[in-house]
Enzyme design. Structure first.
Site, PDB file in Angstrom:
ATOM      1  N   LYS A 167      10.230  10.515 -13.151  1.00  0.00           N
ATOM      2  CA  LYS A 167       9.510  10.557 -12.157  1.00  0.00           C
ATOM      3  C   LYS A 167       9.388  12.250 -12.331  1.00  0.00           C
ATOM      4  O   LYS A 167       9.622  12.653 -10.825  1.00  0.00           O
ATOM      5  CB  LYS A 167      10.180  10.434 -11.005  1.00  0.00           C
ATOM      6  CG  LYS A 167       8.844  10.268  -9.943  1.00  0.00           C
ATOM      7  CD  LYS A 167       7.231   9.025 -10.215  1.00  0.00           C
ATOM      8  CE  LYS A 167       6.179   9.667  -9.441  1.00  0.00           C
ATOM      9  NZ  LYS A 167       5.485   8.388 -10.528  1.00  0.00           N
ATOM     10  N   ASP A 199       7.984   4.311 -11.615  1.00  0.00           N
ATOM     11  CA  ASP A 199       6.922   3.315 -11.045  1.00  0.00           C
ATOM     12  C   ASP A 199       5.834   2.551 -11.448  1.00  0.00           C
ATOM     13  O   ASP A 199       5.447   1.467 -11.618  1.00  0.00           O
ATOM     14  CB  ASP A 199       6.140   4.221  -9.470  1.00  0.00           C
ATOM     15  CG  ASP A 199       5.204   5.472 -11.010  1.00  0.00           C
ATOM     16  OD1 ASP A 199       5.849   5.445 -11.203  1.00  0.00           O
ATOM     17  OD2 ASP A 199       4.369   6.078 -10.121  1.00  0.00           O
ATOM     18  N   ASP A 227      18.041  -5.165  -9.057  1.00  0.00           N
ATOM     19  CA  ASP A 227      17.454  -5.664  -8.374  1.00  0.00           C
ATOM     20  C   ASP A 227      15.535  -6.749  -8.557  1.00  0.00           C
ATOM     21  O   ASP A 227      16.055  -7.432  -8.174  1.00  0.00           O
ATOM     22  CB  ASP A 227      16.951  -5.396  -7.036  1.00  0.00           C
ATOM     23  CG  ASP A 227      18.406  -5.048  -5.589  1.00  0.00           C
ATOM     24  OD1 ASP A 227      19.002  -4.848  -6.788  1.00  0.00           O
ATOM     25  OD2 ASP A 227      18.797  -5.464  -4.793  1.00  0.00           O
TER      26      ASP A 227
END
Ligand code: GGG
Length: 326
Positions: A167, A199, A227
């Site tokens: 990022k 993102d 996850d």
């Protein structure tokens, strides 16, 4: 040669799935000696210390460690244990298996997560009443190590697509350095790769996981994106991991202590047993590791299955079925 394996079940369902993995390893009868260590919330409540020195020593002096799950004391248990074994790379494969009702059945992604710094450096303070801070540490050395590990892993395991997650448009200094260092590693070895804002990558992983192979990530991004990928393949009960250093390693499921189901005997042991397969690979028992993976795949396909996968089997039913297939 006898290998000493440290076994640290930790909290919650770690107490249920870790013995399942040990049973599987014992069924294969490699020359392993298991030494158990305590850690976690219950140990802290009893002794004031979540990770006793004895347990650190057991992990440091073993050839490999099997760890179950960390609960509220995760920062005092699993982060230092990863450090005790000198690990810098957390390898988290997210693979879809035949027979399961996965959201994305064509997923085969390995997250290579930086394991020593980022926002998990533990530098947090309350600087005034109601004001807290966190220092995000990113170094060139750790970024180079994880990038080299990730590109080596992709080449050794037949993955053509390598993505560097970052990022850097917002965290210009820290992820700027992470990205720049990973790009220099890729260019130095003429490796094909792509970069992705983490993102946007989260969305693309959900929509087109088949376009990704190895994803090299900063620490927190690796924890979260893996996850997310677990959700694509059937849940956290399926993702194993290896924390790899230059000389030692620790193996643990990606899931945590799952207090909602702890003590009920219904936790899915697959992630833990697949972590044991990664341990076998690490110690040079490649054939045994393949047998364990094939046995787990067979059970996932034909049952019995635990409730997280739509079945009504117990942890022991699944473990016994895996051992029967071995
Ligand atoms: N076995 C994985 C586990 O216990 N996870 C709990 C947790 O919060 N882990 C933080 C991390 O993986 O860095």
């Amino acid at each position: 040669m006898t290998h000493q394996i440290a076994v640290i079940p930790g909290d919650g369902i770690g107490q249920e799935v870790t013995p399942a993995a040990v049973d599987v390893l014992e069924a294969l009868s490699p020359d392993f000696e298991f030494v158990e260590g305590d850690a976690g919330d219950a140990v802290k409540a009893e002794t004031g210390e979540a990770l006793p020195q004895d347990t650190r020593d057991i992990a440091a002096n073993s050839d490999a460690t099997l760890f179950g799950a960390a609960g509220e004391t995760a920062a005092d248990v699993i982060l230092p244990l990863r450090d005790v074994v000198g690990s810098f790379a957390n390898v988290r494969p997210a693979v879809s298996y035949p027979g399961l009702d996965a959201v994305q059945p064509d997923t085969d992604i390995v997250f290579i997560r930086e394991n020593t710094e980022g926002v998990y450096s533990g530098i947090e303070s309350e600087i005034a009443d109601g004001v807290t801070t966190l220092t995000r540490v990113v170094t060139e050395d750790a970024s180079r190590d994880i990038a080299e590990f990730g590109f080596d892993y992709a080449a050794a395991n037949g993955y053509d697509d390598v993505t560097v997650a970052h990022k850097a448009n917002v965290m210009r200094e820290t992820d700027g350095l992470f990205l720049e260092t990973a790009e220099a590693v890729a260019e130095g070895r003429d490796a094909a790769y792509d970069t992705a804002l983490m993102d946007a990558l989260a969305m693309h992983l959900v929509m087109h996981p088949e376009e990704y192979g190895v994803v090299i990530c900063p620490n927190l991004a690796g924890d979260m994106l893996s996850d997310l990928a677990a959700g694509l393949v059937g849940g956290l009960g399926l993702l194993p991991s290896a924390n790899v250093g230059s000389e030692n390693a620790l193996f643990e499921p990606v899931h945590g202590s799952a207090p909602d189901i702890a003590g009920k005997g219904i936790a899915n042991p697959s992630a833990m047993i697949l972590s044991a397969a990664m341990l076998l690979d690490h110690l040079g028992y490649g054939d045994e590791a393949d047998r364990v993976r094939a046995a787990v795949e067979g059970v996932l396909d034909e049952g019995p299955r635990t409730p997280d996968l739509g079945g009504d089997a117990t942890t022991s039913d699944v473990t016994e079925a895996v051992i029967d297939r071995l």
